[in-house]
Design a protein around this motif. Sequence first.
Motif, PDB file in Angstrom:
ATOM      1  N   LYS A   1      68.960  16.154  17.303  1.00  0.00           N
ATOM      2  CA  LYS A   1      70.220  16.908  17.271  1.00  0.00           C
ATOM      3  C   LYS A   1      70.761  17.102  18.683  1.00  0.00           C
ATOM      4  CE  LYS A   1      69.630  21.257  16.558  1.00  0.00           C
ATOM      5  NZ  LYS A   1      69.883  21.769  17.927  1.00  0.00           N
ATOM      6  N   GLY A   2      69.828  17.359  19.618  1.00  0.00           N
ATOM      7  CA  GLY A   2      70.257  17.718  20.971  1.00  0.00           C
ATOM      8  C   GLY A   2      70.635  19.190  21.028  1.00  0.00           C
ATOM      9  N   PHE A   3      71.159  19.619  22.144  1.00  0.00           N
ATOM     10  CA  PHE A   3      71.552  21.025  22.300  1.00  0.00           C
ATOM     11  C   PHE A   3      72.516  21.141  23.475  1.00  0.00           C
ATOM     12  CE2 PHE A   3      70.406  25.657  23.174  1.00  0.00           C
ATOM     13  CZ  PHE A   3      70.964  26.127  22.000  1.00  0.00           C
ATOM     14  N   ALA A   4      72.972  22.370  23.726  1.00  0.00           N
ATOM     15  CA  ALA A   4      73.964  22.633  24.769  1.00  0.00           C
ATOM     16  C   ALA A   4      73.288  22.869  26.121  1.00  0.00           C
ATOM     17  CB  ALA A   4      74.770  23.863  24.358  1.00  0.00           C
ATOM     18  N   GLY A   5      74.100  23.149  27.163  1.00  0.00           N
ATOM     19  CA  GLY A   5      73.518  23.470  28.469  1.00  0.00           C
ATOM     20  C   GLY A   5      74.349  23.037  29.660  1.00  0.00           C
ATOM     21  N   GLY A   6      75.371  22.208  29.423  1.00  0.00           N
ATOM     22  CA  GLY A   6      76.248  21.816  30.527  1.00  0.00           C
ATOM     23  C   GLY A   6      75.819  20.532  31.209  1.00  0.00           C
TER      24      GLY A   6
ATOM     25  N   ARG B   1      76.116  21.391  37.485  1.00  0.00           N
ATOM     26  CA  ARG B   1      76.543  22.679  36.893  1.00  0.00           C
ATOM     27  C   ARG B   1      75.758  23.026  35.632  1.00  0.00           C
ATOM     28  NH1 ARG B   1      80.264  25.009  40.557  1.00  0.00           N
ATOM     29  NH2 ARG B   1      81.204  23.261  41.625  1.00  0.00           N
ATOM     30  N   MET B   2      74.735  22.257  35.322  1.00  0.00           N
ATOM     31  CA  MET B   2      73.906  22.523  34.163  1.00  0.00           C
ATOM     32  C   MET B   2      73.266  23.905  34.261  1.00  0.00           C
ATOM     33  SD  MET B   2      71.471  19.423  32.847  1.00  0.00           S
ATOM     34  CE  MET B   2      70.679  19.347  34.396  1.00  0.00           C
ATOM     35  N   LEU B   3      73.135  24.584  33.126  1.00  0.00           N
ATOM     36  CA  LEU B   3      72.467  25.887  33.120  1.00  0.00           C
ATOM     37  C   LEU B   3      70.994  25.689  33.481  1.00  0.00           C
ATOM     38  CD1 LEU B   3      72.812  28.932  32.411  1.00  0.00           C
ATOM     39  CD2 LEU B   3      72.158  28.344  30.079  1.00  0.00           C
ATOM     40  N   GLY B   4      70.513  26.477  34.456  1.00  0.00           N
ATOM     41  CA  GLY B   4      69.118  26.356  34.881  1.00  0.00           C
ATOM     42  C   GLY B   4      68.248  27.396  34.204  1.00  0.00           C
TER      43      GLY B   4
ATOM     44  N   LYS C   1      66.217  31.545  29.693  1.00  0.00           N
ATOM     45  CA  LYS C   1      65.099  30.590  29.726  1.00  0.00           C
ATOM     46  C   LYS C   1      64.858  29.997  28.329  1.00  0.00           C
ATOM     47  CE  LYS C   1      62.932  32.579  33.777  1.00  0.00           C
ATOM     48  NZ  LYS C   1      62.048  33.624  34.301  1.00  0.00           N
ATOM     49  N   ASP C   2      65.010  30.838  27.306  1.00  0.00           N
ATOM     50  CA  ASP C   2      64.833  30.345  25.929  1.00  0.00           C
ATOM     51  C   ASP C   2      65.908  29.311  25.588  1.00  0.00           C
ATOM     52  OD1 ASP C   2      62.710  32.055  25.708  1.00  0.00           O
ATOM     53  OD2 ASP C   2      63.793  33.570  24.530  1.00  0.00           O
ATOM     54  N   PHE C   3      67.142  29.602  26.024  1.00  0.00           N
ATOM     55  CA  PHE C   3      68.277  28.705  25.771  1.00  0.00           C
ATOM     56  C   PHE C   3      68.017  27.338  26.422  1.00  0.00           C
ATOM     57  CE2 PHE C   3      72.416  26.849  26.525  1.00  0.00           C
ATOM     58  CZ  PHE C   3      73.217  27.265  25.480  1.00  0.00           C
ATOM     59  N   VAL C   4      67.647  27.353  27.696  1.00  0.00           N
ATOM     60  CA  VAL C   4      67.366  26.100  28.416  1.00  0.00           C
ATOM     61  C   VAL C   4      66.138  25.415  27.811  1.00  0.00           C
ATOM     62  CG1 VAL C   4      66.763  25.088  30.658  1.00  0.00           C
ATOM     63  CG2 VAL C   4      68.480  26.910  30.528  1.00  0.00           C
ATOM     64  N   GLY C   5      65.163  26.240  27.389  1.00  0.00           N
ATOM     65  CA  GLY C   5      63.954  25.695  26.770  1.00  0.00           C
ATOM     66  C   GLY C   5      64.274  24.888  25.521  1.00  0.00           C
ATOM     67  N   GLU C   6      65.265  25.339  24.762  1.00  0.00           N
ATOM     68  CA  GLU C   6      65.670  24.620  23.541  1.00  0.00           C
ATOM     69  C   GLU C   6      66.206  23.230  23.903  1.00  0.00           C
ATOM     70  OE1 GLU C   6      65.217  25.404  20.470  1.00  0.00           O
ATOM     71  OE2 GLU C   6      66.541  24.009  19.424  1.00  0.00           O
TER      72      GLU C   6
END
Length: 233
Positions: A107-112, A116-119, A127-132
Amino acid sequence: MKIAAIGDLHMREDEAGAHRDLFAEIGREAETLVLCGDLTDLGKPREAELLVESLRSCALPVVAVLGNHDYESGCAGEIAAIVRGAGIHLLEGQSCIIEEVGFVGVKGFAGGFGSRMLGSFGEQVIKDFVGETMREATSLENAMRRLPAGRSMVVLHYAPIPDTLEGEPAEIMPFLGCSRLAETIDRFRASLVVHGHAHRGRYEGRTPGGTPVYNVAAQILKPNGKPYALFDL
Ligand SMILES: [Fe+2]
Ligand SMILES: [Fe+2]
């Protein structure tokens, strides 16, 4: 092999029979059908049942990934079971080979994108968001590593590059995909990448490593004037 690809059909409960003619047409035009997520509108099992009913008008092998909408009602597992029960190759970090063409999908996921990607920094929720995103990229990496050499297609819902998002409001770009997916793709070799999710984006782009990427969301105009794209692989 002629491959038709389309995303974001968003099947609804009140749309029994929708897309039947489209699937029948694809059955005549192509040899394999790829569905790039958002199979359902609200992630309801009934919507998935209606989609697989409509798909009966098309006798082709079908490869699919789920989209964010398929998670909306907390029934993604049930939707996956309905889709797999209909004989569809649902890829959640797996691969399949049809007529010597390899398909790998997540599926993939968001993050930019890019620098400028969210770190993964600060609050746990970030951290959970980036972890996904990292989990999805790792799952794609493991599947790509196992893919035999030859013609192959990467199937995603979220975008791996910003080029195919052009036309979307700048404010939501980081929620439409993430470069971590493109970084993974570029570590391996793929003939092309298809994704959906960006209903107002652009059809064509390339990863930094040069792999062609196509936004095949049904809402995007394709060169053949149809809601689906056709590829010869
Ligand atoms: Fe969508
Ligand atoms: Fe989506």
